[in-house]
Design an enzyme around this catalytic site. Structure first.
Site, PDB file in Angstrom:
ATOM      1  N   SER A 126      38.943 -14.603 -24.628  1.00 38.54           N
ATOM      2  CA  SER A 126      38.617 -15.909 -24.046  1.00 38.54           C
ATOM      3  C   SER A 126      39.897 -16.627 -23.661  1.00 38.54           C
ATOM      4  CB  SER A 126      37.847 -16.753 -25.065  1.00 38.54           C
ATOM      5  OG  SER A 126      37.716 -18.085 -24.620  1.00 38.54           O
ATOM      6  N   TYR A 133      38.074 -19.906 -33.157  1.00 39.08           N
ATOM      7  CA  TYR A 133      37.650 -19.075 -32.029  1.00 39.08           C
ATOM      8  C   TYR A 133      38.858 -18.547 -31.259  1.00 39.08           C
ATOM      9  CZ  TYR A 133      34.958 -18.050 -27.724  1.00 39.08           C
ATOM     10  OH  TYR A 133      34.380 -17.463 -26.625  1.00 39.08           O
ATOM     11  N   LYS A 140      39.959 -14.677 -30.744  1.00 38.19           N
ATOM     12  CA  LYS A 140      39.961 -14.116 -29.396  1.00 38.19           C
ATOM     13  C   LYS A 140      41.334 -13.580 -28.995  1.00 38.19           C
ATOM     14  CE  LYS A 140      35.677 -14.570 -28.103  1.00 38.19           C
ATOM     15  NZ  LYS A 140      34.841 -13.351 -28.030  1.00 38.19           N
TER      16      LYS A 140
END
Length: 300
Positions: A147, A160, A164
């Site tokens: 991401s 997150y 990622k």
């Protein structure tokens, strides 16, 4: 890459798509099945069964296998079942994920750990489970879902983003280790309207971010002619490559100081002639070359 690529045909290929009960994973599964792949739809709950039925109704061959990617034993059992029934696994799309967004100051470490466990360890569990089979058959295509939150950061997504970006490091190393076995490993950085993005952007913008517009990137990354070690960004019909580069930098000799480093920061950050290292050791080679050592680049 060839300038003339024939239509991608996945007939005879077996693909596992995690988190395929909806959103991006469902679209990936639909496209892979439409090109002839036998598709394993992995997710939690009844959504996996629904998508598998959808693929079969469209003329494809699919089965649903429900398990959490965080459960390594269950993942291995899933892979063993696929190998027993279909004899091979050619494609793994690590798509499963969750969000637990909060600023780092307010984030519980349990939520940090959970997100890392699902995204990073989930992908590692699935990849480990298929790795030996891919090595033995001399062919494999693996996609990690990274991401821009990991590549460039995003407020409220420390967990997150960390997971990622870790997937990029996993991809870089596995691409090197898998090369001699015909295994290509890449990252996809998607932007799409899924349940995880509700409330983040205005609705008119979300409507343009159709998950189906991302899936062609996945198909490209699992094709016979796929690249390897790419970070392919996709969203709203646009596609880009992200690169982790290194500047030419400076050399401060045998008596460097932090002050000198900061004084020459502009020169250090000059991106003229920046490079994309082939391996992590290329940084050491570059540093030593500036220190006066010679290397035969052809020798690796």
């Amino acid at each position: 890459m060839s300038d003339h690529v024939s239509r991608i045909d996945l007939t005879g290929r077996v693909a596992i798509v995690t988190g395929a009960g909806g959103g991006l994973g469902r679209q990936h599964a639909l496209l892979l099945a439409s090109r002839g792949a036998k598709v394993v739809v992995n997710d939690l709950g009844d959504a996996a069964q629904s998508v598998a039925a959808e693929l079969v109704a469209a003329g494809g061959e699919a089965r649903a296998l429900q398990c959490s990617v965080t459960d390594a034993d269950a993942v291995q059992a899933m892979v063993d079942a696929v190998l027993a029934d279909w004899g091979r696994i050619d494609i793994l799309v690590n798509n499963a994920g969750i969000l637990r967004d909060k600023s780092f100051a307010k984030m519980a470490l349990d939520d940090f750990r959970l997100v890392v466990d699902v995204h990073l360890m989930g992908a590692a569990n699935c990849t480990k489970a298929v790795w030996d089979a891919m090595r033995a058959q001399g062919y494999g295509r693996i996609v990690m879902t990274t991401s821009s939150s990991g590549l460039y950061g995003n407020f409220g997504q420390a967990n997150y983003g960390a997971a990622k970006m870790a997937l990029v490091g996993l991809m870089q190393t596995l691409a090197l280790e898998g090369a001699k076995h015909g295994i290509k490993v890449n990252c996809l950085a998607p932007t799409a309207y899924t349940r995880m993005m509700e409330g983040i952007l205005p609705q008119d913008q979300l409507d343009v971010l159709d998950p189906a517009l991302v899936s062609p990137a996945v198909l490209a990354l699992v094709a016979d002619d796929a690249p390897t070690r790419a970070i392919l960004c996709a969203g709203a019909g646009g596609y880009e490559l992200a690169q982790i580069t290194m500047t030419q930098g400076i050399h401060l000799g045998r008596a460097p100081t932090a002050e000198a480093l900061l004084e020459r920061w502009g020169e250090l950050s000059d991106r003229t002639g920046e490079m994309v290292p082939g391996t992590g050791f290329d940084q050491a080679r570059h540093e030593l070359r500036k220190a006066g050592f010679a290397f035969d680049d052809a020798a690796g």
